[in-house]
Design a protein around this motif. Structure first.
Motif, PDB file in Angstrom:
ATOM      1  N   ARG A 123       0.815  -1.220   0.000  1.00 24.39           N
ATOM      2  CA  ARG A 123       0.000   0.000   0.000  1.00 24.39           C
ATOM      3  C   ARG A 123       0.847   1.268   0.000  1.00 24.39           C
ATOM      4  O   ARG A 123       0.486   2.257  -0.625  1.00 24.39           O
ATOM      5  N   TYR A 124       1.976   1.227   0.681  1.00 18.26           N
ATOM      6  CA  TYR A 124       2.793   2.439   0.751  1.00 18.26           C
ATOM      7  C   TYR A 124       3.451   2.774  -0.590  1.00 18.26           C
ATOM      8  O   TYR A 124       3.955   3.883  -0.787  1.00 18.26           O
ATOM      9  N   LEU A 125       3.447   1.805  -1.533  1.00 19.02           N
ATOM     10  CA  LEU A 125       4.028   2.033  -2.858  1.00 19.02           C
ATOM     11  C   LEU A 125       2.968   2.291  -3.934  1.00 19.02           C
ATOM     12  O   LEU A 125       3.303   2.512  -5.096  1.00 19.02           O
ATOM     13  N   MET A 126       1.697   2.277  -3.576  1.00 25.18           N
ATOM     14  CA  MET A 126       0.623   2.502  -4.539  1.00 25.18           C
ATOM     15  C   MET A 126       0.654   3.930  -5.077  1.00 25.18           C
ATOM     16  O   MET A 126       1.083   4.857  -4.370  1.00 25.18           O
ATOM     17  N   ASN A 127       0.175   4.098  -6.308  1.00 17.40           N
ATOM     18  CA  ASN A 127       0.030   5.466  -6.813  1.00 17.40           C
ATOM     19  C   ASN A 127      -1.138   6.131  -6.091  1.00 17.40           C
ATOM     20  O   ASN A 127      -1.905   5.460  -5.384  1.00 17.40           O
ATOM     21  N   ASP A 128      -1.295   7.426  -6.249  1.00 15.97           N
ATOM     22  CA  ASP A 128      -2.301   8.155  -5.484  1.00 15.97           C
ATOM     23  C   ASP A 128      -3.723   7.654  -5.721  1.00 15.97           C
ATOM     24  O   ASP A 128      -4.527   7.580  -4.785  1.00 15.97           O
ATOM     25  N   LYS A 129      -4.046   7.294  -6.941  1.00 16.46           N
ATOM     26  CA  LYS A 129      -5.395   6.812  -7.245  1.00 16.46           C
ATOM     27  C   LYS A 129      -5.677   5.512  -6.484  1.00 16.46           C
ATOM     28  O   LYS A 129      -6.732   5.367  -5.843  1.00 16.46           O
ATOM     29  N   GLU A 130      -4.745   4.562  -6.556  1.00 14.66           N
ATOM     30  CA  GLU A 130      -4.910   3.285  -5.861  1.00 14.66           C
ATOM     31  C   GLU A 130      -4.929   3.489  -4.350  1.00 14.66           C
ATOM     32  O   GLU A 130      -5.723   2.870  -3.628  1.00 14.66           O
ATOM     33  N   PHE A 131      -4.062   4.386  -3.894  1.00 11.70           N
ATOM     34  CA  PHE A 131      -3.939   4.627  -2.457  1.00 11.70           C
ATOM     35  C   PHE A 131      -5.234   5.216  -1.895  1.00 11.70           C
ATOM     36  O   PHE A 131      -5.705   4.807  -0.829  1.00 11.70           O
ATOM     37  N   LYS A 132      -5.818   6.162  -2.617  1.00 13.35           N
ATOM     38  CA  LYS A 132      -7.075   6.760  -2.168  1.00 13.35           C
ATOM     39  C   LYS A 132      -8.194   5.725  -2.119  1.00 13.35           C
ATOM     40  O   LYS A 132      -9.012   5.722  -1.184  1.00 13.35           O
ATOM     41  N   GLU A 133      -8.242   4.840  -3.106  1.00 17.70           N
ATOM     42  CA  GLU A 133      -9.268   3.806  -3.110  1.00 17.70           C
ATOM     43  C   GLU A 133      -9.075   2.842  -1.944  1.00 17.70           C
ATOM     44  O   GLU A 133     -10.043   2.382  -1.332  1.00 17.70           O
ATOM     45  N   LEU A 146      -9.674  13.172   1.105  1.00 16.17           N
ATOM     46  CA  LEU A 146      -9.272  12.511  -0.131  1.00 16.17           C
ATOM     47  C   LEU A 146      -9.528  13.373  -1.360  1.00 16.17           C
ATOM     48  O   LEU A 146      -8.849  13.238  -2.378  1.00 16.17           O
ATOM     49  N   LEU A 147     -10.502  14.280  -1.264  1.00 14.53           N
ATOM     50  CA  LEU A 147     -10.856  15.127  -2.403  1.00 14.53           C
ATOM     51  C   LEU A 147     -10.112  16.454  -2.421  1.00 14.53           C
ATOM     52  O   LEU A 147      -9.949  17.068  -3.469  1.00 14.53           O
ATOM     53  N   ASN A 148      -9.659  16.893  -1.250  1.00  9.13           N
ATOM     54  CA  ASN A 148      -8.946  18.154  -1.148  1.00  9.13           C
ATOM     55  C   ASN A 148      -7.444  17.892  -1.268  1.00  9.13           C
ATOM     56  O   ASN A 148      -6.847  17.271  -0.385  1.00  9.13           O
ATOM     57  N   GLU A 149      -6.825  18.362  -2.330  1.00 12.66           N
ATOM     58  CA  GLU A 149      -5.425  18.054  -2.591  1.00 12.66           C
ATOM     59  C   GLU A 149      -4.484  18.561  -1.506  1.00 12.66           C
ATOM     60  O   GLU A 149      -3.479  17.929  -1.179  1.00 12.66           O
ATOM     61  N   GLU A 150      -4.813  19.708  -0.931  1.00 15.74           N
ATOM     62  CA  GLU A 150      -3.958  20.269   0.122  1.00 15.74           C
ATOM     63  C   GLU A 150      -4.015  19.390   1.375  1.00 15.74           C
ATOM     64  O   GLU A 150      -2.975  19.076   1.967  1.00 15.74           O
ATOM     65  N   LEU A 151      -5.231  18.986   1.763  1.00 15.63           N
ATOM     66  CA  LEU A 151      -5.381  18.117   2.929  1.00 15.63           C
ATOM     67  C   LEU A 151      -4.743  16.756   2.669  1.00 15.63           C
ATOM     68  O   LEU A 151      -4.050  16.203   3.525  1.00 15.63           O
TER      69      LEU A 151
END
Length: 243
Positions: A123-133, A146-151
């Motif tokens: 999980r720590y190596l997942m891309n952002d899309k996979e990680f968010k899911e 998950l929707l706010n890029e800054e947060l």
């Protein structure tokens, strides 16, 4: 007075168990612990290995111990680390009355057992899309984060470092056997709840478990039940010493 040390879940902090404090007896000293890289320890570099995190927790507990009996309670990541922390404290001759664990079927059980392909992915190596899911599936992370890029940019490194801790050496606990009892709790919607009995392998003492209604973060809806379990655990162990 009993001491109760709390070990947070991945992405958690010293504030993660604030919801529980109001349900715990005033006779119990509630001590939430915190790993570097978050909360009051934000300026410290995040730890990346189990060995470091376990040593950090043991150091914290040792510094805050008094002569009172104590219990350790950890949720999810905190449950896994709690086993090794209790084992280290046992070796130091200061073992807890009880290890209470939740949101986790114990070391050796994969969260993705039913999906062999997913098991291969760290999980720590997942891309952002996979990680968010992945975070959505686990629950506990507000959608606004998950929707706010800054947060998300603020929160993501903490989560990744915590998963790295768990996944780099995902079964270093093999062979651990405590001399203290374990009480395990999981939610009905958790994939591995049927394997909660796995925790029994890690203690030479008694083992109990309970499945409560809810998902991985059932603890937020089951505060009273959780606090009652904690109370029953330490009272059970103290009973022989009460005249």
């Amino acid at each position: 007075m009993i001491q109760l040390f709390l070990l947070h879940f991945a992405g958690g902090s010293i504030y993660s168990f604030d919801f529980l404090k109001q349900y715990i007896s005033k006779d119990v000293q509630v001590i939430p612990l915190e790993l570097p890289g978050r909360g009051k320890r934000f300026e410290e570099p995040a730890l990346k290995t189990k060995k470091e995190t376990i040593q950090d927790y043991v150091r914290q507990i040792t510094l805050m111990r008094n002569k009172a009996p104590y219990c350790i309670y950890g949720h999810s990541m905190g449950a896994t680390l709690g086993l090794s922390v209790a084992h280290k404290m046992q070796k130091l001759g200061d073992q807890p009355l009880y290890l209470i664990v939740s949101g986790n079927a114990g070391p050796g059980v994969s969260y993705d057992e039913d999906d062999p392909e997913k098991q291969k992915k760290k999980r720590y190596l997942m891309n952002d899309k996979e990680f968010k899911e992945e975070l959505r599936e686990l629950g506990g992370v507000p959608e606004e984060v998950l929707l706010n890029e800054e947060l998300y940019s603020f929160f993501m490194p903490i989560m990744r470092s915590d998963f790295e801790v768990l996944e780099k050496d995902d079964y270093s606990e093999e062979g651990i056997q405590l001399q203290v009892p374990i009480y395990a709790i999981m939610g009905t919607e958790e994939k591995t709840s049927a394997q909660i009995d796995n925790w029994r392998r890690f203690t030479l003492s008694s083992f109990k478990y309970k499945i409560l209604e809810g998902n991985h973060f059932f603890i937020y809806e089951q505060c009273k039940e959780l606090s009652d379990i904690i109370k029953n655990c330490y009272e059970e162990q103290l009973q022989p010493f009460v005249l």
